[in-house]
Design an enzyme around this catalytic site. Structure first.
Site, PDB file in Angstrom:
ATOM      1  N   LYS A 163      23.791  22.723  47.489  1.00 51.52           N
ATOM      2  CA  LYS A 163      23.077  22.217  48.671  1.00 51.52           C
ATOM      3  C   LYS A 163      22.880  23.348  49.679  1.00 51.52           C
ATOM      4  CE  LYS A 163      24.586  17.460  48.068  1.00 51.52           C
ATOM      5  NZ  LYS A 163      25.638  16.462  48.270  1.00 51.52           N
ATOM      6  N   GLN A 201      30.431  15.156  52.080  1.00 56.51           N
ATOM      7  CA  GLN A 201      30.406  14.962  50.625  1.00 56.51           C
ATOM      8  C   GLN A 201      31.394  13.873  50.205  1.00 56.51           C
ATOM      9  OE1 GLN A 201      28.230  16.493  48.584  1.00 56.51           O
ATOM     10  NE2 GLN A 201      29.045  15.584  46.707  1.00 56.51           N
ATOM     11  N   ASP A 207      22.094  11.442  54.857  1.00 54.49           N
ATOM     12  CA  ASP A 207      22.490  10.699  53.654  1.00 54.49           C
ATOM     13  C   ASP A 207      21.990   9.250  53.709  1.00 54.49           C
ATOM     14  OD1 ASP A 207      23.830  11.665  51.446  1.00 54.49           O
ATOM     15  OD2 ASP A 207      25.768  11.770  52.453  1.00 54.49           O
TER      16      ASP A 207
HETATM   17  N1  GUN Z   1      28.469  12.445  46.230  1.00 49.51           N
HETATM   18  C1  GUN Z   1      27.640  12.265  45.178  1.00 49.51           C
HETATM   19  N2  GUN Z   1      26.377  12.058  45.597  1.00 49.51           N
HETATM   20  C2  GUN Z   1      26.407  12.117  46.956  1.00 49.51           C
HETATM   21  C3  GUN Z   1      25.407  11.993  47.960  1.00 49.51           C
HETATM   22  O1  GUN Z   1      24.222  11.758  47.706  1.00 49.51           O
HETATM   23  N3  GUN Z   1      25.843  12.107  49.251  1.00 49.51           N
HETATM   24  C4  GUN Z   1      27.152  12.331  49.548  1.00 49.51           C
HETATM   25  N4  GUN Z   1      27.482  12.412  50.836  1.00 49.51           N
HETATM   26  N5  GUN Z   1      28.094  12.468  48.639  1.00 49.51           N
HETATM   27  C5  GUN Z   1      27.724  12.360  47.340  1.00 49.51           C
END
Ligand code: GUN
Length: 298
Positions: free
Chosen positions: A59, A103, A126
């Site tokens: 990311k 995350q 998110d």
């Molecule tokens: N863990 C796996 N996919 C995601 C996501 O799209 N957002 C977040 N915050 N954590 C994740």
């Protein structure tokens, strides 16, 4: 199942994601030129989970490649909920930061809902805050979870029209299944959400023109459950053991079988996965523009 060749269009999520990311980079260039700023994305990782660490690194790299500012916060696994919420509040106040992503999953001693609730909804890239979920349900402009947005983009590019199509979403998580069901409903699909208690799932699958599977179980959907010509979106990424000990990634759908029946299908890897980061970058630009009252470039 016959041993025939795949007949489905294999949807290239990597190529579509590259297009989305290039579009975001163009928008960032325009924001720098016309408004003199680059959107900033903060990603917070708690603990040492190897898969999460890879996602977070990817990311950060993608954010910088799109011309945006990346802020990474890595906290030890024993960080308290109060300390994590304090960090989120600091990020809320920081004007250089337009998007905040914590995350998931978080260590067991931290309540995910408390942390998400602390994120400023204006920075909730998110789309997990209750305000974001409520806006989506009400049909208002707002921030929508990235994976469902990625799924919709892939479906849109491989379907003549959404109108009246029967869509089945298997999985009811707040990150994928539920928001995706609302997005499909907004496009006038007839939407069913299936889950672990659904009775006669195979029959539900065979009726679906659009089948999205997000359950996290390797090759859960067999080819004989897929309606001929359906579009199949496989959100699962599961590592299964192989003889050489390295393991291999498979989705929630038996790809070999389903690709002989479906009209179009996403592979794993290279389908939905790359779209999630691309949509996160897009959401960061959207959040930056909404927060500053700037018209969203695209
Ligand atoms: N863990 C796996 N996919 C995601 C996501 O799209 N957002 C977040 N915050 N954590 C994740």
């Amino acid at each position: 199942m016959s041993e025939s060749e795949p007949t489905a269009t294999i949807i290239d999520g990597k190529a579509v994601a590259a297009e989305v990311r290039a579009g975001v980079a163009d928008d960032v260039t325009a924001l720098q030129k016309d408004h003199d700023f680059s959107p900033g994305l903060a990603v917070v990782l708690v603990g040492e989970d190897a898969a999460s660490a890879v996602y977070v690194r990817n990311k950060g790299r993608a954010t910088i490649k799109a011309g945006m500012q990346s802020f990474e916060h890595r906290l030890p696994a024993d960080t308290s909920e109060a300390d994590l919420i304090d960090l989120v509040r600091t990020l809320n106040q920081d004007d250089a930061i337009d998007g905040i992503l914590v995350q998931l999953p978080l260590p067991d001693h931290i309540d995910e809902l408390h942390v998400i609730d602390a994120i400023d909804p204006a920075k909730d890239v998110d789309g997990l805050h209750v305000i974001s979920a409520g806006r989506l349900m009400s049909g208002m402009a707002g921030l929508v979870p990235c994976t469902p947005l990625g799924c919709m983009e892939l479906i849109r590019r491989n379907i003549d029209s959404f109108e009246g199509k029967r869509a089945l979403v298997i999985g009811r998580s707040k990150l994928v299944g539920k928001p995706l069901a609302f997005l499909l409903l907004q496009e006038n699909c007839t939407v069913t959400i299936a889950h672990s208690r659904t009775i006669d799932l195979a029959e539900e699958c065979r009726r679906a023109d659009i089948l999205v599977v997000a359950v996290g179980r390797p090759e859960f959907v067999e080819g004989d459950c897929v309606k001929p010509g359906a579009i199949v979106i496989d959100v699962g990424i599961n590592r299964v053991p192989t003889d050489d000990g390295k393991g291999r990634l498979v989705g929630d759908v038996n790809f070999t079988e389903a690709s002989r029946v479906a009209g179009a299908i996403t592979p794993v890897p290279g389908g939905v996965g790359p779209m999630t980061i691309a949509q996160l970058l897009r959401n960061t630009v959207t959040a930056a523009c909404l927060r500053r009252g700037i018209t969203i470039p695209t």
